[in-house]
Design an enzyme around this catalytic site. Sequence first.
Site, PDB file in Angstrom:
ATOM      1  N   HIS A   1       0.809  -1.301  -0.217  1.00 36.16           N
ATOM      2  CA  HIS A   1       0.118  -0.032  -0.015  1.00 36.16           C
ATOM      3  C   HIS A   1       0.787   1.116   0.048  1.00 36.16           C
ATOM      4  O   HIS A   1       0.681   2.074  -0.672  1.00 36.16           O
ATOM      5  CB  HIS A   1      -0.907  -0.150   1.015  1.00 36.16           C
ATOM      6  CG  HIS A   1      -1.588   1.265   1.632  1.00 36.16           C
ATOM      7  ND1 HIS A   1      -3.026   1.289   1.222  1.00 36.16           N
ATOM      8  CD2 HIS A   1      -1.274   2.248   1.967  1.00 36.16           C
ATOM      9  CE1 HIS A   1      -3.359   2.701   1.727  1.00 36.16           C
ATOM     10  NE2 HIS A   1      -2.238   3.319   2.043  1.00 36.16           N
ATOM     11  N   GLU A   2       1.849   0.976   0.939  1.00 30.76           N
ATOM     12  CA  GLU A   2       2.952   2.598   0.968  1.00 30.76           C
ATOM     13  C   GLU A   2       3.446   2.757  -0.223  1.00 30.76           C
ATOM     14  O   GLU A   2       3.576   3.809  -0.587  1.00 30.76           O
ATOM     15  CB  GLU A   2       3.624   2.323   2.213  1.00 30.76           C
ATOM     16  CG  GLU A   2       2.794   2.262   3.479  1.00 30.76           C
ATOM     17  CD  GLU A   2       1.969   3.585   3.709  1.00 30.76           C
ATOM     18  OE1 GLU A   2       1.926   4.464   3.070  1.00 30.76           O
ATOM     19  OE2 GLU A   2       0.933   3.246   4.622  1.00 30.76           O
TER      20      GLU A   2
ATOM     21  N   HIS B   1       1.497   4.269  -2.953  1.00 32.30           N
ATOM     22  CA  HIS B   1       1.390   5.922  -2.852  1.00 32.30           C
ATOM     23  C   HIS B   1       2.158   6.633  -3.766  1.00 32.30           C
ATOM     24  O   HIS B   1       2.186   7.762  -4.048  1.00 32.30           O
ATOM     25  CB  HIS B   1       1.622   6.179  -1.378  1.00 32.30           C
ATOM     26  CG  HIS B   1       0.393   6.206  -0.830  1.00 32.30           C
ATOM     27  ND1 HIS B   1      -0.905   6.735  -1.234  1.00 32.30           N
ATOM     28  CD2 HIS B   1       0.199   5.668   0.681  1.00 32.30           C
ATOM     29  CE1 HIS B   1      -1.904   6.252  -0.092  1.00 32.30           C
ATOM     30  NE2 HIS B   1      -1.347   5.766   0.806  1.00 32.30           N
TER      31      HIS B   1
ATOM     32  N   GLU C   1      -6.140   6.545  -1.506  1.00 29.57           N
ATOM     33  CA  GLU C   1      -5.850   5.612  -0.737  1.00 29.57           C
ATOM     34  C   GLU C   1      -6.526   4.248  -1.363  1.00 29.57           C
ATOM     35  O   GLU C   1      -5.951   3.078  -1.110  1.00 29.57           O
ATOM     36  CB  GLU C   1      -6.623   5.713   0.738  1.00 29.57           C
ATOM     37  CG  GLU C   1      -5.928   6.988   1.603  1.00 29.57           C
ATOM     38  CD  GLU C   1      -4.426   6.603   2.027  1.00 29.57           C
ATOM     39  OE1 GLU C   1      -4.008   5.506   2.192  1.00 29.57           O
ATOM     40  OE2 GLU C   1      -3.711   7.586   1.944  1.00 29.57           O
TER      41      GLU C   1
ATOM     42  N   ASP D   1      -4.543   0.824  -1.716  1.00 27.89           N
ATOM     43  CA  ASP D   1      -5.050  -0.553  -1.101  1.00 27.89           C
ATOM     44  C   ASP D   1      -5.121  -1.490  -2.251  1.00 27.89           C
ATOM     45  O   ASP D   1      -4.553  -2.757  -2.266  1.00 27.89           O
ATOM     46  CB  ASP D   1      -6.471  -0.548  -0.507  1.00 27.89           C
ATOM     47  CG  ASP D   1      -6.383  -0.064   0.820  1.00 27.89           C
ATOM     48  OD1 ASP D   1      -5.399   0.044   1.563  1.00 27.89           O
ATOM     49  OD2 ASP D   1      -7.476   0.430   1.535  1.00 27.89           O
TER      50      ASP D   1
END
Length: 635
Positions: free
Chosen positions: A483-484, A487, A543, A547
């Site tokens: 997930h990070e 980003h 976000e 995900d």
Amino acid sequence: MGETTVRIQDDLYEAVNGEWIKNAVIPDDRPVTGGFNTLDEEVEKIMMADFKAFAEGTKTTDIPEMKYAISLYKKGIDEKRRNSEGIEPVLPLLNKIKNLKTVEDLNEVATELLVDDLPLPIKMCVDTDMADATKNSFIVLGPDIILPDTTYYADDNESGKQLLEVYKDMASKILKFSPLTEDEQKKFLEDTIAYDALIAKKVKSQLEWAEYYKNQNPMDTDEVAKFVAPFDIKKVLKDLYGDKAPSVLIVYDPKAIKEMNGYFNNENFELYTHWLYVKTLVKATACLSLELKTLGTTFRRALLGVDSDPVIEKEAYRVAETLYADPVGIYYGRTYFGEEAKKDVVDMVKRIIETYKVRMKKNSFLAEVTKEKAIKKLSTLEIKMGYPDSIKEIWSKLVFDESDSYYDAVYKVSAIKNKDQLDKLYKPVDRTEWAMPGHMVNACYNPTCNDLTFPAAILQKPFYSLSQSDSENLGGIGAIIGHEISHAFDNNGAKFDEKGNLSNWWLDEDFKAFEKLTKDMVEQFDGMEYHGGKVSGELTVSENIADNGGVGVTLEIMHNTENADFQEYFKNWARVWCMKAKEEFIQYLLANDVHSPMGLRANIPPRNFAEWYEAFGVTDKDQMYIAPEKRISIW
Ligand SMILES: [Zn+2]
């Protein structure tokens, strides 16, 4: 955990967490429990016990900077002194504010107020320049409003109206402690609400802030000075930087600055000072007598649905761990985080980055040249795992006098930190600084550093454990890591290159293809019903992309994992999002948070991947089914 009647194929989140949620009790002093929050409660409990032992002298630490944090904590729990001083510690400041009769008076003390973090007509700070992430720039933006977002000020927003009444009631009770006459109290409060309403018409909404790459608006200082006059920003810059005052400023919200005359001018100066007075007093209550402190949290408790304040030991700990974030985080990391776990998770991050590269190479909507640049960005990602190796100099400078009141000590420490940050303007950006301390249960990607931070506190069950299976760890911390990393390529991150600079490294048609997928993602979530409210697909898109990427990349790794158990993977993915919250908090998050509600974070991303359908035999008869043509996988 007992049996639940909900089928996993219909509601993964409920099937995994339903029984726990039914029995869980939300602590009185928190709006929420479960998942991240349960871990946070545990970390807090351990650390509070340590702070108690430090304060009583039954435990010591070899981190010298911790002594200030402990000393501040001791002042915080000194109920007797705080109660006997009452409102007294903030009186000199309140008198100073009351004596500001003209804009010239304000301009005279503005720099001082800025360093003390008091609300000026504009907010100013120093931070990384998005166009050149090696240097810092001076940033200006509009002031904070009382309600969480501009949308609460709409005529038909009932909760906004109710909350403003709660604020007024709270502030009027606090003002009774002030030296103001009854008439003055009434007038000051009316003016505060009126001034707040003027600001709310000009500042950005949460939805606008969510697109943070749009904050980069350089403007000549002369031009900004004209817009914000009669406020003298040039004097502030001269006070801070002398002859080296910057000639260009970065305007984060141009409308608030360009139309500042709508809320700050010579005619309504009194309105401003009354607003300044009330906001300063309300903020100060956190460090004053316990009666004032409890009054001062009324608004926040109503906003989030919290029943009561934390015990004084917890509040004092929270103030100390926030102001001394790095020393406290390093203490936590050294004491409670193992090297073996650190190495294991760093290996996992590297493996996920490598898998991400493989997926990038196979990507179907990017041209080769764009893929290469994306892979370069992945190759230069820095990893910050656990907690920093050393403590920066600033943390040893956060001192106060033994005789200081709690209020004075807290304000002195934050002023030193503010000044230090403002002084960074002509220093290069220090990329070794950590965005989150070791004791925080969270993780982040910083676009201007192109780095990932995983504090020690999140590297625990159910996210991660050496005793959990690989499948569980991949569904937990693995998907969070993915997930990070995603980003770096969400709708914001995609605008930054591998050095952390805002620059367009995309071919036009590639970016258009990405924008189309971004739009699909907006639509996948937009308008979904949740607790009587509706999810904003736009507010949550970055976000949701993250995900989706996190699940996609870790599922790929699952295929190359020995004894992979996809059921375990999806169950742990759902477990980490477990949450039981007060209704007020759920509504607050729906309106303001860039993350989708936890139940949807657990349930929507899996449906986009074939592995979900295979793992649990999900068919078009089941609730957690979506047709193949509606499934989205971006990265
Ligand atoms: Zn995120």
